[in-house]
Scaffold this motif. Structure first.
Motif, PDB file in Angstrom:
ATOM      1  N   ARG A 200      64.048 -69.107 -68.641  1.00 43.24           N
ATOM      2  CA  ARG A 200      64.885 -70.049 -67.911  1.00 43.24           C
ATOM      3  C   ARG A 200      66.561 -69.809 -68.516  1.00 43.24           C
ATOM      4  O   ARG A 200      67.326 -69.772 -67.864  1.00 43.24           O
ATOM      5  CB  ARG A 200      64.652 -71.335 -68.091  1.00 43.24           C
ATOM      6  CG  ARG A 200      65.526 -72.449 -67.742  1.00 43.24           C
ATOM      7  CD  ARG A 200      64.856 -73.909 -68.009  1.00 43.24           C
ATOM      8  NE  ARG A 200      63.599 -74.097 -67.300  1.00 43.24           N
ATOM      9  CZ  ARG A 200      63.428 -74.846 -66.238  1.00 43.24           C
ATOM     10  NH1 ARG A 200      64.519 -75.191 -65.599  1.00 43.24           N
ATOM     11  NH2 ARG A 200      62.506 -75.076 -65.598  1.00 43.24           N
ATOM     12  N   ILE A 232      65.831 -73.248 -59.830  1.00 41.89           N
ATOM     13  CA  ILE A 232      64.526 -72.725 -60.566  1.00 41.89           C
ATOM     14  C   ILE A 232      63.302 -73.394 -60.444  1.00 41.89           C
ATOM     15  O   ILE A 232      62.361 -73.054 -59.834  1.00 41.89           O
ATOM     16  CB  ILE A 232      64.472 -72.503 -62.177  1.00 41.89           C
ATOM     17  CG1 ILE A 232      65.686 -71.196 -62.522  1.00 41.89           C
ATOM     18  CG2 ILE A 232      63.412 -72.097 -62.811  1.00 41.89           C
ATOM     19  CD1 ILE A 232      65.953 -71.173 -63.888  1.00 41.89           C
ATOM     20  N   GLU A 233      63.455 -74.947 -60.354  1.00 38.89           N
ATOM     21  CA  GLU A 233      62.397 -75.608 -60.126  1.00 38.89           C
ATOM     22  C   GLU A 233      61.969 -75.488 -58.578  1.00 38.89           C
ATOM     23  O   GLU A 233      60.933 -75.686 -58.135  1.00 38.89           O
ATOM     24  CB  GLU A 233      62.692 -77.091 -60.312  1.00 38.89           C
ATOM     25  CG  GLU A 233      62.989 -77.257 -61.870  1.00 38.89           C
ATOM     26  CD  GLU A 233      61.703 -77.241 -62.458  1.00 38.89           C
ATOM     27  OE1 GLU A 233      60.799 -77.222 -62.336  1.00 38.89           O
ATOM     28  OE2 GLU A 233      61.825 -76.376 -63.510  1.00 38.89           O
ATOM     29  N   ALA A 235      62.476 -73.106 -56.327  1.00 40.58           N
ATOM     30  CA  ALA A 235      61.577 -71.686 -56.463  1.00 40.58           C
ATOM     31  C   ALA A 235      60.400 -71.774 -56.994  1.00 40.58           C
ATOM     32  O   ALA A 235      59.430 -71.290 -56.252  1.00 40.58           O
ATOM     33  CB  ALA A 235      62.404 -70.554 -57.027  1.00 40.58           C
ATOM     34  N   LYS A 236      60.194 -72.501 -57.930  1.00 36.41           N
ATOM     35  CA  LYS A 236      58.628 -72.663 -58.434  1.00 36.41           C
ATOM     36  C   LYS A 236      57.772 -73.431 -57.352  1.00 36.41           C
ATOM     37  O   LYS A 236      56.720 -73.227 -57.249  1.00 36.41           O
ATOM     38  CB  LYS A 236      58.507 -73.198 -59.770  1.00 36.41           C
ATOM     39  CG  LYS A 236      58.741 -72.422 -61.113  1.00 36.41           C
ATOM     40  CD  LYS A 236      59.107 -73.166 -62.347  1.00 36.41           C
ATOM     41  CE  LYS A 236      59.408 -72.202 -63.470  1.00 36.41           C
ATOM     42  NZ  LYS A 236      59.236 -73.000 -64.817  1.00 36.41           N
ATOM     43  N   TYR A 241      59.687 -68.222 -57.379  1.00 27.46           N
ATOM     44  CA  TYR A 241      59.927 -67.984 -58.620  1.00 27.46           C
ATOM     45  C   TYR A 241      59.970 -66.356 -58.930  1.00 27.46           C
ATOM     46  O   TYR A 241      61.056 -65.941 -59.460  1.00 27.46           O
ATOM     47  CB  TYR A 241      59.084 -68.648 -59.754  1.00 27.46           C
ATOM     48  CG  TYR A 241      59.571 -68.591 -61.033  1.00 27.46           C
ATOM     49  CD1 TYR A 241      61.002 -69.049 -61.385  1.00 27.46           C
ATOM     50  CD2 TYR A 241      58.764 -67.972 -62.007  1.00 27.46           C
ATOM     51  CE1 TYR A 241      61.398 -69.119 -62.633  1.00 27.46           C
ATOM     52  CE2 TYR A 241      59.316 -67.948 -63.234  1.00 27.46           C
ATOM     53  CZ  TYR A 241      60.414 -68.430 -63.514  1.00 27.46           C
ATOM     54  OH  TYR A 241      61.039 -68.163 -64.906  1.00 27.46           O
ATOM     55  N   THR A 245      63.358 -64.174 -59.684  1.00 28.17           N
ATOM     56  CA  THR A 245      63.647 -63.437 -61.249  1.00 28.17           C
ATOM     57  C   THR A 245      64.028 -62.062 -60.770  1.00 28.17           C
ATOM     58  O   THR A 245      64.262 -61.202 -61.589  1.00 28.17           O
ATOM     59  CB  THR A 245      62.461 -63.609 -61.706  1.00 28.17           C
ATOM     60  OG1 THR A 245      61.064 -63.135 -61.304  1.00 28.17           O
ATOM     61  CG2 THR A 245      62.280 -65.164 -62.340  1.00 28.17           C
TER      62      THR A 245
END
Length: 250
Positions: A200, A232-233, A235-236, A241, A245
């Protein structure tokens, strides 16, 4: 045979490249099979988090290092669902309390012994309640359950302890009966948390190099967007995600 402490911290050496490619940071235990299934390795790209590799990739364990064929044996923890599932079970033998099958507290585990050939756990060093030093080794055949909170053993285990593990004391990992495992709602182990936190930190502030869209049409990131914790959240949640990355720049 190796104690877990003899493996942790060893350099990981690539035979193909002829150089050190990492350090062993964690042993991933499989409670159902009673063995070490994976190793977690910290390599030069530590800022991307720990890498994982199957124990079967190990070609030798010596005092100087642990050898593998090549770097290709390593993969990202995030790409290994089986590793994550085992980490979430949070099985750590050193420090675990030992309980007899009739519910008597016997002591705690100080260390455990690994069969280098099949990664099976051959025995566990026991420190008795109020004991200052390990009293002996619990042979694998006397262990009933590898649990998160307790290692359950045969009654009167004190009379079954051995000073050294012999082949006859162990149950081959490929043929042994699967012990029970007490399910856990606890959080994943520190190694996984460390991996996620490091990854992260690495991602935040980078730029997305492409537009990333969820299956429902929601835009996770536009090309050129600065990556944030919220992104990021998103994408998850959208199962994007890994895509995020892999498509970043400074």
């Amino acid at each position: 045979m190796k104690n877990s402490r003899q493996v942790l911290g060893l350099p990981v050496l690539s035979i193909e490249e002829g150089k050190q490619i990492g350090i062993v940071k964690h042993l991933v235990l499989n409670p159902e099979l009673g063995k070490v299934s994976y190793l977690l390795v910290e390599d030069a790209a530590w800022y991307l988090g720990l890498k994982t590799m199957p124990f079967e990739a190990v070609q030798g364990i010596g005092e100087f290092g642990l050898t593998i064929g090549s770097r290709s044996a390593l993969s990202a923890v995030a790409d290994s669902p089986e590793v994550i599932a085992l980490l979430e079970k949070n099985l750590r033998l050193p420090g675990t309390q030992v309980l007899s099958k009739k519910g008597r507290l016997v002591g705690t585990i100080d260390d455990f012994i690994i069969d280098e050939n099949n990664a099976g756990i051959m025995g566990c060093q026991l420190t008795l309640v109020r004991g200052e030093k390990p009293a002996g080794i619990i042979p694998r055949k006397s262990i009933l359950t590898f649990g998160r909170d307790f290692l359950v053993v045969e009654e009167n285990i004190e009379n079954m302890l051995v000073a050294d593990i012999q082949e006859s004391d162990a149950i081959p990992a490929a043929t042994q009966e699967s012990p029970n495992f007490e399910k856990s709602d606890k959080q994943p182990v520190d190694a996984l948390e460390h991996f996620e936190e490091q990854q992260r930190k690495y991602l935040i502030g980078k730029k997305a190099t492409m537009k990333i869209v969820a299956d429902n049409g929601e835009v996770v990131a536009e090309e050129g967007d600065t990556i944030t914790s919220e992104m990021i959240e998103r994408a998850k949640a959208a199962d994007r995600y890994i895509q995020l990355t892999l498509n970043i720049r400074d």
